[in-house]
Design a protein around this motif. Structure first.
Motif, PDB file in Angstrom:
ATOM      1  N   GLY A  27      -6.522   8.794  47.715  1.00  0.00           N
ATOM      2  CA  GLY A  27      -7.134   7.661  47.041  1.00  0.00           C
ATOM      3  C   GLY A  27      -6.717   7.599  45.577  1.00  0.00           C
ATOM      4  O   GLY A  27      -6.002   8.472  45.082  1.00  0.00           O
ATOM      5  N   LYS A  28      -7.149   6.570  44.893  1.00  0.00           N
ATOM      6  CA  LYS A  28      -6.888   6.432  43.460  1.00  0.00           C
ATOM      7  C   LYS A  28      -7.642   5.206  42.970  1.00  0.00           C
ATOM      8  O   LYS A  28      -7.629   4.168  43.625  1.00  0.00           O
ATOM      9  CB  LYS A  28      -5.392   6.274  43.189  1.00  0.00           C
ATOM     10  N   ASN A  29      -8.265   5.349  41.823  1.00  0.00           N
ATOM     11  CA  ASN A  29      -9.047   4.259  41.234  1.00  0.00           C
ATOM     12  C   ASN A  29     -10.051   3.739  42.249  1.00  0.00           C
ATOM     13  O   ASN A  29     -10.865   4.487  42.743  1.00  0.00           O
ATOM     14  CB  ASN A  29      -8.130   3.179  40.671  1.00  0.00           C
ATOM     15  N   SER A  30     -10.003   2.453  42.598  1.00  0.00           N
ATOM     16  CA  SER A  30     -11.016   1.891  43.498  1.00  0.00           C
ATOM     17  C   SER A  30     -10.744   2.168  44.978  1.00  0.00           C
ATOM     18  O   SER A  30     -11.600   1.914  45.813  1.00  0.00           O
ATOM     19  CB  SER A  30     -11.151   0.387  43.265  1.00  0.00           C
ATOM     20  N   MET A  31      -9.574   2.726  45.299  1.00  0.00           N
ATOM     21  CA  MET A  31      -9.291   3.053  46.696  1.00  0.00           C
ATOM     22  C   MET A  31      -9.829   4.443  47.009  1.00  0.00           C
ATOM     23  O   MET A  31      -9.451   5.421  46.367  1.00  0.00           O
ATOM     24  CB  MET A  31      -7.795   3.018  46.992  1.00  0.00           C
ATOM     25  N   PRO A  32     -10.698   4.531  48.023  1.00  0.00           N
ATOM     26  CA  PRO A  32     -11.228   5.846  48.382  1.00  0.00           C
ATOM     27  C   PRO A  32     -10.180   6.705  49.082  1.00  0.00           C
ATOM     28  O   PRO A  32      -9.215   6.194  49.641  1.00  0.00           O
ATOM     29  CB  PRO A  32     -12.380   5.511  49.337  1.00  0.00           C
ATOM     30  N   ALA A  33     -10.384   8.007  49.061  1.00  0.00           N
ATOM     31  CA  ALA A  33      -9.523   8.947  49.775  1.00  0.00           C
ATOM     32  C   ALA A  33      -9.917   8.958  51.248  1.00  0.00           C
ATOM     33  O   ALA A  33     -11.091   8.916  51.587  1.00  0.00           O
ATOM     34  CB  ALA A  33      -9.682  10.343  49.182  1.00  0.00           C
ATOM     35  N   PHE A  34      -8.917   9.017  52.121  1.00  0.00           N
ATOM     36  CA  PHE A  34      -9.178   9.070  53.553  1.00  0.00           C
ATOM     37  C   PHE A  34      -8.713  10.380  54.172  1.00  0.00           C
ATOM     38  O   PHE A  34      -8.764  10.544  55.386  1.00  0.00           O
ATOM     39  CB  PHE A  34      -8.509   7.881  54.256  1.00  0.00           C
ATOM     40  N   GLY A  35      -8.273  11.328  53.349  1.00  0.00           N
ATOM     41  CA  GLY A  35      -7.770  12.596  53.846  1.00  0.00           C
ATOM     42  C   GLY A  35      -8.788  13.423  54.603  1.00  0.00           C
ATOM     43  O   GLY A  35      -8.425  14.195  55.488  1.00  0.00           O
ATOM     44  N   ASP A  36     -10.059  13.236  54.298  1.00  0.00           N
ATOM     45  CA  ASP A  36     -11.095  13.980  55.011  1.00  0.00           C
ATOM     46  C   ASP A  36     -11.657  13.196  56.188  1.00  0.00           C
ATOM     47  O   ASP A  36     -12.522  13.693  56.898  1.00  0.00           O
ATOM     48  CB  ASP A  36     -12.220  14.387  54.056  1.00  0.00           C
ATOM     49  N   LYS A  37     -11.149  11.992  56.409  1.00  0.00           N
ATOM     50  CA  LYS A  37     -11.652  11.137  57.477  1.00  0.00           C
ATOM     51  C   LYS A  37     -10.607  10.866  58.555  1.00  0.00           C
ATOM     52  O   LYS A  37     -10.949  10.556  59.685  1.00  0.00           O
ATOM     53  CB  LYS A  37     -12.148   9.822  56.899  1.00  0.00           C
ATOM     54  N   LEU A  38      -9.329  10.947  58.176  1.00  0.00           N
ATOM     55  CA  LEU A  38      -8.230  10.698  59.113  1.00  0.00           C
ATOM     56  C   LEU A  38      -7.380  11.953  59.231  1.00  0.00           C
ATOM     57  O   LEU A  38      -7.180  12.661  58.251  1.00  0.00           O
ATOM     58  CB  LEU A  38      -7.338   9.552  58.609  1.00  0.00           C
ATOM     59  N   GLY A  39      -6.860  12.188  60.410  1.00  0.00           N
ATOM     60  CA  GLY A  39      -5.969  13.323  60.607  1.00  0.00           C
ATOM     61  C   GLY A  39      -4.585  13.022  60.062  1.00  0.00           C
ATOM     62  O   GLY A  39      -4.237  11.862  59.791  1.00  0.00           O
ATOM     63  N   PRO A  40      -3.752  14.050  59.904  1.00  0.00           N
ATOM     64  CA  PRO A  40      -2.396  13.868  59.375  1.00  0.00           C
ATOM     65  C   PRO A  40      -1.559  12.862  60.167  1.00  0.00           C
ATOM     66  O   PRO A  40      -0.820  12.077  59.584  1.00  0.00           O
ATOM     67  CB  PRO A  40      -1.781  15.266  59.441  1.00  0.00           C
ATOM     68  N   ASP A  41      -1.679  12.867  61.499  1.00  0.00           N
ATOM     69  CA  ASP A  41      -0.910  11.921  62.306  1.00  0.00           C
ATOM     70  C   ASP A  41      -1.367  10.487  62.059  1.00  0.00           C
ATOM     71  O   ASP A  41      -0.555   9.561  62.000  1.00  0.00           O
ATOM     72  CB  ASP A  41      -1.020  12.251  63.796  1.00  0.00           C
ATOM     73  N   ASP A  42      -2.678  10.299  61.932  1.00  0.00           N
ATOM     74  CA  ASP A  42      -3.203   8.959  61.648  1.00  0.00           C
ATOM     75  C   ASP A  42      -2.755   8.474  60.275  1.00  0.00           C
ATOM     76  O   ASP A  42      -2.381   7.312  60.109  1.00  0.00           O
ATOM     77  CB  ASP A  42      -4.730   8.942  61.737  1.00  0.00           C
ATOM     78  N   ILE A  43      -2.779   9.362  59.296  1.00  0.00           N
ATOM     79  CA  ILE A  43      -2.330   8.983  57.948  1.00  0.00           C
ATOM     80  C   ILE A  43      -0.851   8.636  57.961  1.00  0.00           C
ATOM     81  O   ILE A  43      -0.432   7.657  57.340  1.00  0.00           O
ATOM     82  CB  ILE A  43      -2.662  10.092  56.933  1.00  0.00           C
ATOM     83  N   GLU A  44      -0.063   9.396  58.693  1.00  0.00           N
ATOM     84  CA  GLU A  44       1.362   9.080  58.811  1.00  0.00           C
ATOM     85  C   GLU A  44       1.571   7.729  59.482  1.00  0.00           C
ATOM     86  O   GLU A  44       2.408   6.932  59.051  1.00  0.00           O
ATOM     87  CB  GLU A  44       2.086  10.171  59.600  1.00  0.00           C
ATOM     88  N   ASP A  45       0.789   7.434  60.536  1.00  0.00           N
ATOM     89  CA  ASP A  45       0.871   6.129  61.195  1.00  0.00           C
ATOM     90  C   ASP A  45       0.532   4.996  60.233  1.00  0.00           C
ATOM     91  O   ASP A  45       1.218   3.977  60.184  1.00  0.00           O
ATOM     92  CB  ASP A  45      -0.078   6.064  62.398  1.00  0.00           C
TER      93      ASP A  45
END
Length: 100
Positions: free
Chosen positions: A43-61
């Motif tokens: 995430g950054k500024n107003s965009m939240p981080a999704f690293g704890d909510k999505l798996g690595p494969d989902d983030i890559e997709d």
């Protein structure tokens, strides 16, 4: 994600669209899949981080989809629609991820 980024736009910070020119200008690391992955994860500024909510494969997709959409606006040949790949994950208007 469409809650903020429908049509490749940005409803929170309109000048920071998810289009190639804007990614090159505003995204740390520029128009690269790895830079998009980093942004989605942390995430950054107003965009939240999704690293704890999505798996690595989902983030890559997500990152690959955004990268391809940013330039062409079309789904790459042979790829499955993002909705099919991410059925179990949804974003609320507040940027929160829910699984289902």
């Amino acid at each position: 994600c469409a809650a903020c980024h429908a049509g490749g736009n940005n409803s929170i910070v309109p000048e920071k669209k998810i289009k190639k020119a804007e990614l090159e200008k505003y995204l740390a690391g520029g128009y690269k899949v790895e830079a998009i992955q980093y942004q989605v994860t942390n995430g950054k500024n107003s965009m939240p981080a999704f690293g704890d909510k999505l798996g690595p494969d989902d983030i890559e997709d997500v990152a690959t989809y955004v990268y391809n959409q940013a330039e062409s606006g079309e789904r790459p040949a042979g790829s499955r629609p993002m909705r099919a790949r991410m059925q179990r994950v949804a974003c609320t208007p507040g940027g929160h991820v829910v699984s289902g």
